[in-house]
Design an enzyme around this catalytic site. Structure first.
Site, short mmCIF file in Angstrom:
data_model
loop_
_atom_site.label_atom_id
_atom_site.label_comp_id
_atom_site.label_asym_id
_atom_site.label_seq_id
_atom_site.Cartn_x
_atom_site.Cartn_y
_atom_site.Cartn_z
N GLU A 1 15.52 -85.37 22.62
CA GLU A 1 16.00 -85.88 23.91
C GLU A 1 14.82 -86.38 24.77
O GLU A 1 14.89 -87.43 25.38
CB GLU A 1 16.75 -84.76 24.65
CG GLU A 1 17.40 -85.20 25.95
CD GLU A 1 18.18 -84.05 26.61
OE1 GLU A 1 18.11 -82.91 26.12
OE2 GLU A 1 18.85 -84.33 27.63
N ASP B 1 18.21 -85.88 36.59
CA ASP B 1 18.85 -84.77 37.27
C ASP B 1 17.95 -83.95 38.21
O ASP B 1 18.30 -83.73 39.35
CB ASP B 1 19.47 -83.83 36.24
CG ASP B 1 20.40 -84.57 35.28
OD1 ASP B 1 20.36 -85.82 35.25
OD2 ASP B 1 21.15 -83.91 34.55
C1 GLC Z 1 21.20 -85.50 31.29
C2 GLC Z 1 20.31 -86.65 31.71
C3 GLC Z 1 21.15 -87.89 31.91
C4 GLC Z 1 21.91 -88.18 30.64
C5 GLC Z 1 22.71 -86.95 30.15
C6 GLC Z 1 23.27 -87.14 28.76
O1 GLC Z 1 22.09 -85.15 32.29
O2 GLC Z 1 19.59 -86.35 32.84
O3 GLC Z 1 20.35 -88.99 32.26
O4 GLC Z 1 22.78 -89.25 30.80
O5 GLC Z 1 21.88 -85.83 30.12
O6 GLC Z 1 22.25 -87.47 27.85
#
Ligand code: GLC
Length: 417
Positions: free
Chosen positions: A384, A161
């Protein structure tokens, strides 16, 4: 908690905890819906102990596929107040409420992995998914190529992101007035680990534009304000094409179209070679400028089947500067921020893809990376993402894809991913 059996048990518990019936959420609170590549990785984890459940994860993902072939990055199976922007903002036009952009297409690669776990049971399941995967890959080839490299039209599309890769393209955006909104992510996680308001205004501006144009790709492409050719998309798509072709061969299909796509992307990948950094990089298609970022996506080349000697030198340099590789941004880069999402932290799924690619190419760094990821998760849990200098866990806890890649790759008990 360092015992391998305990870790395997805990990882399975997390997958079950995040199971919402046919699909998993990445983590409760922060991400309460089905995310595209998260689900594909979840399937790899489930495949270690429940192959049938792995198949349903992938099937549910494709239940959200749009008529034009696109598989959305989020599928909103049920409303949840705790997430922004939700279905009312996105106004997706698919069969199930969804976002309007996609995500790195790792599903075909994971379908192949799940198939390999039990080919007999898998044949019919692959056969039912094959045309859907083909349509999705075709959508990328139709709408997301620039000089043969795959592009993103929103930072969220790359799944990285707030990576510095998009800084220039984001700075060129004038979001104007996107109206009042309340972010939910920073009620779940400390704001120092998340993107900023500057970023969110621009994220939202792009979503509002897509919704206004009814997510019509031709209309969106015209005067597009944001389009960046990116190694994440290019390399995962190239890899996925190869896996889809292999599945097609198993089913006895003619795969010549996929072979042509592979050749096109192999050529296109060359346009991501930044001669200044001697590394694969993101390229702003509107201005031709490089991001000059040595990111973890740069190192997905091996996963895509491309062996470039300089990249092993880059990898050695990048690993030298951290304790747990591979950081989302080279720690020597001034933009590095060890706890902020895709601007420094280390992510298990990226390590898995990089490590798998290296090992497939016969490079010993692949096994070293698997071991380093196993150490990271045994010492710091299934978060995460993590600070690559200290291993400090960050973002959401009890995270699906981190647990999944433990089971499918990092754990000493994993079948080779
Ligand atoms: C964030 C991450 C993305 C992922 C999402 C859910 O947006 O950047 O890569 O898919 O979270 O984990």
């Amino acid at each position: 908690m360092t015992n391998v059996t305990d870790l395997d048990t805990e990882a399975r518990r997390i997958l079950k905890l995040n199971d919402r019936g046919g699909y998993t959420i990445p983590t409760a609170g922060l991400y309460p819906y089905q995310w595209n590549w998260d689900s594909a990785f979840a399937a790899l984890g489930f495949a270690q102990f429940d192959v049938d459940r792995a198949w349903s994860e992938l099937e549910t993902l494709f239940s959200g596929q749009w008529e034009n072939g696109m598989v959305p990055h989020i599928i909103f199976h049920q409303e949840d107040e705790g997430y922004f922007p939700g279905p009312d903002v996105w106004q997706g036009v698919g069969p199930v409420a969804s976002s309007g952009i996609s995500q790195p297409p790792v599903a075909a690669t994971m379908v192949r992995k799940v198939y390999d776990r039990d080919p007999e049971q898998g044949r019919a399941r692959v056969a039912a998914l094959y045309d859907k995967m083909l349509a999705w890959h075709g959508w990328f080839m139709d709408w997301r190529l620039d000089r043969g490299a795959a592009c993103i039209t929103h930072p969220w599309e790359a799944g990285r992101d707030n990576a510095p890769d998009w800084d220039n393209a984001m700075a060129a955006l004038d979001p104007g007035d996107v109206g009042p909104y309340t972010r939910r992510d920073i009620t779940h996680v400390d704001s120092s680990m998340r993107p900023t308001k500057y970023d969110y205004d621009r994220y939202l501006f792009l979503v509002q534009r897509g919704a206004r144009l009814n997510w019509d790709e031709a209309a969106m492409l015209k005067d597009t304000p944001f389009r960046v050719a990116d190694p994440t998309m290019t390399f995962t798509l190239l890899r996925a094409h190869r896996d889809l072709a292999a599945l097609g061969a198993v089913l006895g299909h003619d795969t010549s179209q996929i072979e042509a796509w592979i050749a096109e992307l192999e050529d296109g990948a060359k346009t991501l070679w930044n001669p200044d950094t001697q590394c694969f990089d993101s390229r702003d298609t509107r201005t031709g400028t490089w991001s000059n970022a040595i990111s973890n996506a740069s190192f997905l080349c091996w996963y895509a089947g491309l062996d470039v000697p300089e990249m092993r030198d880059r990898l050695a340099e990048v690993l030298e500067a951290v304790q747990y590789g591979v950081p989302s941004l080279d720690a020597r880069d001034l933009r590095f921020d060890g706890m902020r999402y895709w601007r420094g932290p280390v992510w298990g799924i990226m390590n898995m893809m990089i490590g798998t690619g290296l090992t497939e190419m016969g490079h010993l760094e692949g096994e070293a990376l698997r071991q380093s990821t196993a150490d990271l998760l045994s010492e710091h849990g299934f978060a995460e993402y993590f600070d690559p200098r200290t291993g400090e866990p960050a973002g959401g806890k009890s995270f699906t894809w981190t647990a999944a890649i433990w089971l499918g790759w990092a754990s000493p008990n994993a079948e080779a991913a």
